[in-house]
Design an enzyme around this catalytic site. Structure first.
Site, short mmCIF file in Angstrom:
data_model
loop_
_atom_site.label_atom_id
_atom_site.label_comp_id
_atom_site.label_asym_id
_atom_site.label_seq_id
_atom_site.Cartn_x
_atom_site.Cartn_y
_atom_site.Cartn_z
N HIS A 1 -5.07 -3.50 -2.85
CA HIS A 1 -4.91 -2.64 -4.06
C HIS A 1 -4.88 -3.00 -5.43
O HIS A 1 -4.40 -2.41 -6.27
CB HIS A 1 -3.90 -1.91 -3.33
CG HIS A 1 -3.76 -1.21 -2.15
ND1 HIS A 1 -4.33 0.18 -2.16
CD2 HIS A 1 -3.48 -1.46 -1.06
CE1 HIS A 1 -4.43 0.69 -0.95
NE2 HIS A 1 -3.84 -0.47 -0.06
N SER B 1 0.87 -1.20 -0.06
CA SER B 1 -0.10 0.04 0.01
C SER B 1 0.91 1.39 -0.06
O SER B 1 0.19 2.42 -0.54
CB SER B 1 -1.01 0.15 1.29
OG SER B 1 -0.18 0.00 2.27
N LYS C 1 -11.98 0.32 -2.50
CA LYS C 1 -10.81 0.94 -3.25
C LYS C 1 -11.00 0.87 -4.88
O LYS C 1 -11.94 1.61 -5.28
CB LYS C 1 -9.38 0.28 -2.81
CG LYS C 1 -9.05 0.52 -1.42
CD LYS C 1 -7.78 -0.38 -1.07
CE LYS C 1 -7.37 0.25 0.61
NZ LYS C 1 -8.36 -0.57 1.31
#
Length: 392
Positions: free
Chosen positions: A214, A186, A244
């Protein structure tokens, strides 16, 4: 009757620690955003270009997903009312789990309220005293907390150091072993050597737990990092967040049916919490439709990444070798990170300064999104070069 309370010593200890954080440029403040998430947001009465968000595909305020959430609220209400194992497991959630399992190439999946909770659910459920967990030193804090909570033998290896990981595995006499790792890190933006780690899991009879917070929605045609790398195994337990790339909220765990059944029966962070509102599952169905069909969003994001790295290749800064939407710029100290972030904000560009203990080295963390235009990214690069030059 009123009276003056005596000072509470522990409060003074807190205040002293906060003062030390301020003196070291480590004090944290929250920003209040006065608009929906997007490439541009309203901050303190002005519009700024947003390069802090993990909304990689620009879906957080997508009208089709908003409409699905509104329809979901109208049909299912705004609260789940109970845990999944009581009366909090609804049809849209169940069908979403089936869809996410299929998307991940796994037999089964369960939804969890957040990625942090997912990690806290899985690792302590699968491991205990006498077992061993092997974790990358740059793993997310939630993975570290989960490993500690498990009370297993907690072994950490240097970032992406497969040779050290193998040494640790070869020395372990634990009956149950698990490798826990981020897929996309991240704060560095690089991708773990998952194929090599899977080979070690096979060799040393370990499970491989992958946190793809991610990568999901962005890599592998939207299916995540495993699809991007072309790897699969029953030994893999896969977790991805849905706030996300997917633009909504929550997380899911996908694995073999026996693993999911075991977690439903033993994972405390899953069992003993109220389920997320079913309207979020409705929104996520709409999000998955876009992830599966709108390939141009991922293509646009890849163009932005290439533009950013090319524009700053010869700039007086250190870029990390990231091919993802996370593009860190390493700086010399905390004060410099804060000064550069503030200089960019003065130019109406929002870029986060990330400092220890979140990361070992201070940096600016630029995150790119498909919601940005080509002009947005070019402006960002020009302003970064300008503020770097001004800092000397």
């Amino acid at each position: 009757m009123s009276h003056t309370a005596a000072p509470v010593p522990v409060f003074q200890l807190m205040a002293d620690e906060l003062a030390e954080r301020q003196a070291s440029s480590l004090y944290r403040n929250r920003r209040v955003i006065d608009s929906p998430q997007g490439a541009r947001v309203q901050l303190n009465g002005r519009e700024v270009l947003n390069f802090c968000s993990n909304d990689y595909l620009g879906l957080a305020n997508h009208p089709a997903i908003v409409a699905a959430a509104q329809q979901g609220a109208a049909e299912w209400g705004v609260g789940s009312g109970a845990a999944h194992l009581v009366t909090g497991h609804f049809t849209p959630q169940h069908t979403l789990e089936e869809r996410l399992a299929a998307l991940s190439g796994k037999p089964a999946a369960i939804l969890v309220s957040t990625g942090f909770m997912a990690n806290l659910a899985v690792i302590p459920a699968l491991l205990g005293r006498g077992d061993a967990v092997f974790a990358d030193k740059l793993n997310h804090a939630s993975l570290n907390d989960a490993c500690q909570l498990a009370r297993a033998d907690f072994k950490r290896f240097a970032h992406n150091d497969v040779a050290q990981l193998e040494r640790l595995l070869s020395e372990s006499t634990s009956k149950r072993k698990l490798i826990a790792v981020d897929a996309v890190f991240s704060m560095d933006g690089d991708i773990a050597p998952l194929a090599e780690m899977l080979a070690l899991a096979e060799k040393y009879d370990a499970l491989l737990y992958i946190d793809d917070a991610h990568g999901f929605g962005v890599l592998g045609d939207g299916r995540g990092t495993l699809a991007e790398l072309g790897i699969d195994s029953p030994r893999i337990i896969y977790m991805a967040t849905l706030g996300k790339g997917a633009g909504v909220a929550g997380a899911y765990i996908a694995a073999e049916q026996v693993v999911i059944d075991y977690l439903i029966n033993t994972a405390r962070a899953y069992i003993y919490t109220t389920a997320a509102p079913p309207l979020l599952a409705c929104a996520l169905h709409a999000s998955l439709d876009i992830i599966e069909q709108d390939v141009e969003r991922r293509a646009r994001l890849q163009r932005h990444i290439a533009t950013f790295r090319a524009a700053l290749a010869d700039a007086p800064c250190e870029l990390l070798p990231s091919s993802t939407a996370i593009q860190p710029i390493i700086v010399k100290d905390n004060a410099t990170a804060l000064a550069l972030s503030q200089a960019l904000l003065d130019a109406d560009i929002l870029v986060a300064a990330i400092r220890p203990p979140t990361v070992p080295t201070p940096r600016l963390r630029v995150t790119l999104s498909a919601a940005h235009s080509d002009a947005d990214v070019k402006l960002l690069c020009r302003e970064i070069r300008r503020v770097l030059a001004a800092q000397g």
